[in-house]
Structures are given as structure tokens and as C-alpha cells.
Design a protein around this motif. Structure first.
Motif, PDB file in Angstrom:
ATOM      1  N   GLY A 198       4.909  -3.087   6.578  1.00 54.36           N
ATOM      2  CA  GLY A 198       3.665  -3.130   5.818  1.00 54.36           C
ATOM      3  C   GLY A 198       3.458  -1.887   4.977  1.00 54.36           C
ATOM      4  O   GLY A 198       3.023  -1.973   3.816  1.00 54.36           O
ATOM      5  N   ALA A 199       3.770  -0.713   5.548  1.00 51.26           N
ATOM      6  CA  ALA A 199       3.608   0.539   4.803  1.00 51.26           C
ATOM      7  C   ALA A 199       4.560   0.589   3.614  1.00 51.26           C
ATOM      8  O   ALA A 199       4.178   1.033   2.517  1.00 51.26           O
ATOM      9  CB  ALA A 199       3.849   1.729   5.724  1.00 51.26           C
ATOM     10  N   LEU A 200       5.798   0.145   3.796  1.00 44.61           N
ATOM     11  CA  LEU A 200       6.763   0.150   2.692  1.00 44.61           C
ATOM     12  C   LEU A 200       6.356  -0.838   1.607  1.00 44.61           C
ATOM     13  O   LEU A 200       6.430  -0.524   0.407  1.00 44.61           O
ATOM     14  CB  LEU A 200       8.162  -0.184   3.221  1.00 44.61           C
ATOM     15  N   SER A 201       5.900  -2.015   1.990  1.00 37.71           N
ATOM     16  CA  SER A 201       5.466  -3.000   1.002  1.00 37.71           C
ATOM     17  C   SER A 201       4.265  -2.502   0.213  1.00 37.71           C
ATOM     18  O   SER A 201       4.203  -2.656  -1.013  1.00 37.71           O
ATOM     19  CB  SER A 201       5.129  -4.327   1.707  1.00 37.71           C
ATOM     20  N   ALA A 202       3.314  -1.880   0.913  1.00 37.94           N
ATOM     21  CA  ALA A 202       2.126  -1.360   0.223  1.00 37.94           C
ATOM     22  C   ALA A 202       2.504  -0.221  -0.722  1.00 37.94           C
ATOM     23  O   ALA A 202       1.969  -0.111  -1.832  1.00 37.94           O
ATOM     24  CB  ALA A 202       1.114  -0.875   1.252  1.00 37.94           C
ATOM     25  N   PHE A 203       3.439   0.625  -0.309  1.00 40.81           N
ATOM     26  CA  PHE A 203       3.914   1.710  -1.154  1.00 40.81           C
ATOM     27  C   PHE A 203       4.551   1.162  -2.432  1.00 40.81           C
ATOM     28  O   PHE A 203       4.265   1.631  -3.543  1.00 40.81           O
ATOM     29  CB  PHE A 203       4.922   2.534  -0.350  1.00 40.81           C
ATOM     30  N   ILE A 204       5.405   0.169  -2.289  1.00 40.40           N
ATOM     31  CA  ILE A 204       6.072  -0.423  -3.456  1.00 40.40           C
ATOM     32  C   ILE A 204       5.058  -1.096  -4.373  1.00 40.40           C
ATOM     33  O   ILE A 204       5.102  -0.951  -5.592  1.00 40.40           O
ATOM     34  CB  ILE A 204       7.162  -1.404  -2.992  1.00 40.40           C
ATOM     35  N   ASP A 205       4.121  -1.823  -3.764  1.00 44.31           N
ATOM     36  CA  ASP A 205       3.106  -2.507  -4.575  1.00 44.31           C
ATOM     37  C   ASP A 205       2.250  -1.497  -5.343  1.00 44.31           C
ATOM     38  O   ASP A 205       1.952  -1.693  -6.537  1.00 44.31           O
ATOM     39  CB  ASP A 205       2.203  -3.355  -3.676  1.00 44.31           C
ATOM     40  N   HIS A 206       1.865  -0.417  -4.675  1.00 40.39           N
ATOM     41  CA  HIS A 206       0.989   0.567  -5.309  1.00 40.39           C
ATOM     42  C   HIS A 206       1.710   1.329  -6.408  1.00 40.39           C
ATOM     43  O   HIS A 206       1.153   1.572  -7.479  1.00 40.39           O
ATOM     44  CB  HIS A 206       0.458   1.534  -4.262  1.00 40.39           C
ATOM     45  N   ALA A 207       2.968   1.685  -6.143  1.00 39.63           N
ATOM     46  CA  ALA A 207       3.721   2.443  -7.148  1.00 39.63           C
ATOM     47  C   ALA A 207       4.171   1.581  -8.324  1.00 39.63           C
ATOM     48  O   ALA A 207       4.503   2.100  -9.381  1.00 39.63           O
ATOM     49  CB  ALA A 207       4.926   3.116  -6.493  1.00 39.63           C
ATOM     50  N   GLY A 208       4.214   0.267  -8.092  1.00 38.67           N
ATOM     51  CA  GLY A 208       4.445  -0.658  -9.207  1.00 38.67           C
ATOM     52  C   GLY A 208       5.866  -0.692  -9.709  1.00 38.67           C
ATOM     53  O   GLY A 208       6.091  -0.901 -10.909  1.00 38.67           O
ATOM     54  N   GLY A 209       6.882  -0.492  -8.848  1.00 37.71           N
ATOM     55  CA  GLY A 209       8.260  -0.568  -9.310  1.00 37.71           C
ATOM     56  C   GLY A 209       8.686  -1.991  -9.586  1.00 37.71           C
ATOM     57  O   GLY A 209       8.084  -2.945  -9.110  1.00 37.71           O
ATOM     58  N   GLU A 210       9.742  -2.120 -10.354  1.00 30.79           N
ATOM     59  CA  GLU A 210      10.282  -3.434 -10.687  1.00 30.79           C
ATOM     60  C   GLU A 210      11.682  -3.578 -10.127  1.00 30.79           C
ATOM     61  O   GLU A 210      12.391  -2.595  -9.999  1.00 30.79           O
ATOM     62  CB  GLU A 210      10.309  -3.624 -12.198  1.00 30.79           C
TER      63      GLU A 210
END
Length: 329
Positions: free
Chosen positions: A317-329
Motif C-alpha cells: 500500500g505504501a509503495l502504491s501510494a508513493f507511485i500514485d502521488h509522485a505520478g510516474g509513468e
């Protein structure tokens, strides 16, 4: 995801052998391959040695690369990988000396290791990726971010004493804290660790897995057997100790890269520091902040040092939220 060459885990005594794509994977004696449903084993050339990777998930989604630490292998992430695979392309890599990767005699400073991991990902046709890593894997991941910042969307570092960055300058003598770090000095002593550990790998590995988790039954007997077999296999103990024995060089290279006249001085990519309620580094984010411009942190509750094994849902969950927040593609 590509059809990269499947190549073998070769002799640990041959440092410079080039991977042969026409050969199949050779098993490491005494270390059976552990399969994970939905994932495939891969072997690729990485600067002249073979690295083992386990790949699965969504082939067209962003790639998340996972690195494990001491005394583990890629299997450290096996509870987290299926959770991430629901949304991402996931690759867990055995570092040199771990699991079914080659075990070269030298080159265990984190900058050399980072170059080899990057070479493996290039061979797997991964142009850019998110990186998450624990313990010694996080030490390699930090150096990888320093060297190849343009290849990463962001990096998450879990409970790690990174040489020159978050690794304490001295080892505490207070018994309440010393048990977490005593091995850092022990592993530096020439010959003695080899003498005391050889033939007792399961006892040694089992101590870390039980003592440094909040719940001592986190790891079952099969897990302990697997990690002990990896250390006991030819070249495994030498490699495991090599990470610690090259730590001073790793720290010098980290600081030189970040403070050199032509260096950036800081990481500019998004960085997530993941700590745990009962881990080794109380606040990874605070430790990393002097060296990175964009750091956030999270503390995983009810976990000791081995956070991905102890709280896989929270880590995913923490990794998914980090990726979502940082907005990488």
C-alpha cells in the motif's frame, strides 16, 4: 516485458565469464528454485556475470524493481509481489551473491553492484522504473539512484543503514540497542566469521530472522532453510560478508558522488523512506533528507526489521501510494 535470454548461474570462481544465452539455467547446488504463481524466472548478463530475476505482473504497466538484503534473496518480496502485480510490472532481482545469481569473488561495493543491477535491467529491456529495496538492497538502490538517476522514476528505501548516508558512525554498546548492529563489526573481522559460521549457517541466519522481527514466527522452517542454503552454497558466505567488508568504500563513493564539483549534490527524484515501529532506523526519511530534495516518509506499525515479510499489505500500500502521488509513468 521482453524475451531476454535465459542464462545459467555459473561457477562462483569465474568473475569475468560472459553469459551464454544458449545455455539453460543451472541450479545452485543445495538451493532449489522457489516458484511464485504468475511469475517467471529469468537469467540475464550483467557486466559479465549472470543475475537471476523473477518477473511478472502487468507487462504494459509501470515497472517496479525490488531488491532484498541480508541474509535474504528475492524471496523476501514474495508476499508483496502478487499485491503489486495487480497494478504493476514487477521484477525482483537476486543481487550478486544472493540466491541464484552468480557469486563473484570481489566487487561488493554498492556502486559496482548498482552498475550490475542496471545492466541486468537494460538486458530485460526496462527503460525506466520505480525501485524499492530493503536493508543491503537499499544500500545498492541508493547508489543506483546516485549513478542512474535518469533511469528511475523514484526510489523507496526500507530500514537500511546506507554507508556514508544513514549508517551510524559508531556501533552502540548499550545492550538495548547493540543487538541490532553488532554484526556490522563482526563481519569486518578477517577469517573469524567464516570459521564460526561455516557449517552453522542455519543457526546464524535463523537468529537474524527471529531476533529482528517483531513476531518471531514470521519466518517458517522452509524460509529459514532457503536463506541458510543460499548462504551455505559455494561463494554465498563470501559474498554476504563482502557487502559489509566493502561498506567503507561504498560510503566514500556515495559521498564523493553527491559532493563532487560536477555532481548534483542531492538526489532530485522522489524518495520514500520506509521505517517500522520496531526496526533499526527509526526515521529513514529524516536520515535521507540531507541528501535528497524530495523525501517523504512512512512508518509501518507492528513490524521489526523485515518489513516486507512482516507487513506485506502495508508495504504494498505504501509503495502504491508513493507511485500514485509522485505520478510516474
Amino acid at each position: 516485458m521482453t524475451d531476454a535470454a535465459i542464462t545459467p548461474n555459473g561457477s562462483p570462481d569465474d568473475q569475468n565469464r560472459i553469459a551464454d544465452p544458449d545455455r539453460g539455467p543451472d541450479p545452485v547446488p543445495g538451493l532449489p528454485l522457489r516458484d511464485l504463481p504468475g511469475f517467471a524466472h529469468r537469467w540475464v548478463d550483467a557486466d559479465g556475470i549472470r543475475l537471476h530475476a523473477v518477473e511478472g505482473g502487468q507487462s504494459s504497466a509501470p515497472t517496479v524493481v525490488l531488491l532484498a538484503g541480508f541474509p535474504q534473496t528475492w524471496w523476501a518480496w514474495h508476499k508483496v509481489m502478487p499485491l503489486l502485480a495487480e497494478r504493476f510490472h514487477v521484477i525482483a532481482v537476486d543481487l550478486p551473491g544472493q540466491g541464484h545469481s552468480d557469486r563473484p569473488r570481489q566487487g561488493y561495493d554498492t556502486h559496482t553492484l548498482a552498475s550490475r543491477v542496471q545492466a541486468a535491467l537494460t538486458a530485460l529491456d526496462v527503460p525506466k522504473y520505480w525501485l524499492a529495496a530493503h536493508d543491503i538492497g537499499a544500500c545498492v538502490a541508493f547508489s543506483l539512484a546516485v549513478k542512474y538517476q535518469d533511469r528511475l522514476h523514484g526510489v523507496a528505501l526500507l530500514d537500511a543503514g546506507i554507508p556514508g548516508i544513514t549508517l551510524p558512525e559508531s556501533i552502540p554498546t548499550d545492550p538495548e540497542r547493540a543487538w541490532k548492529t553488532w554484526h556490522l563489526a563482526f563481519h569486518l573481522v578477517p577469517d573469524l566469521p567464516e570459521t564460526l559460521i561455516t557449517g552453522r549457517e542455519r543457526d546464524y541466519v535463523g537468529w537474524f530472522l527471529r531476533a529482528k522481527t517483531l513476531s518471531p514466527d514470521t519466518f517458517d522452517s522452509a524460509d529459514i532453510d532457503h536463506y541458510a542454503a543460499s548462504i551455505a552454497a559455494e561463494g554465498g558466505l563470501r559474498a554476504a560478508l563482502g557487502y559489509f567488508r566493502d561498506a567503507e568504500e561504498s560510503g566514500r563513493e556515495n559521498r564523493a558522488a553527491l559532493t563532487s564539483a560536477d555532481g548534483q549534490g542531492h538526489l532530485t527524484l522522489p524518495v520514500l523512506g520506509i521505517s517500522s515501529s520496531h526496526g533499526s532506523i527509526p526515521d529513514m526519511a529524516a536520515s535521507l533528507s540531507p541528501w535528497a530534495d524530495n523525501v517523504t516518509g512512512v512508518v509501518i506499525p507492528q513490524a521489526g526489521h523485515f518489513i516486507p515479510d512482516e507487513q506485506p499489505d502495508a508495504v504494498a500500500g505504501a509503495l502504491s501510494a508513493f507511485i500514485d502521488h509522485a505520478g510516474g509513468e
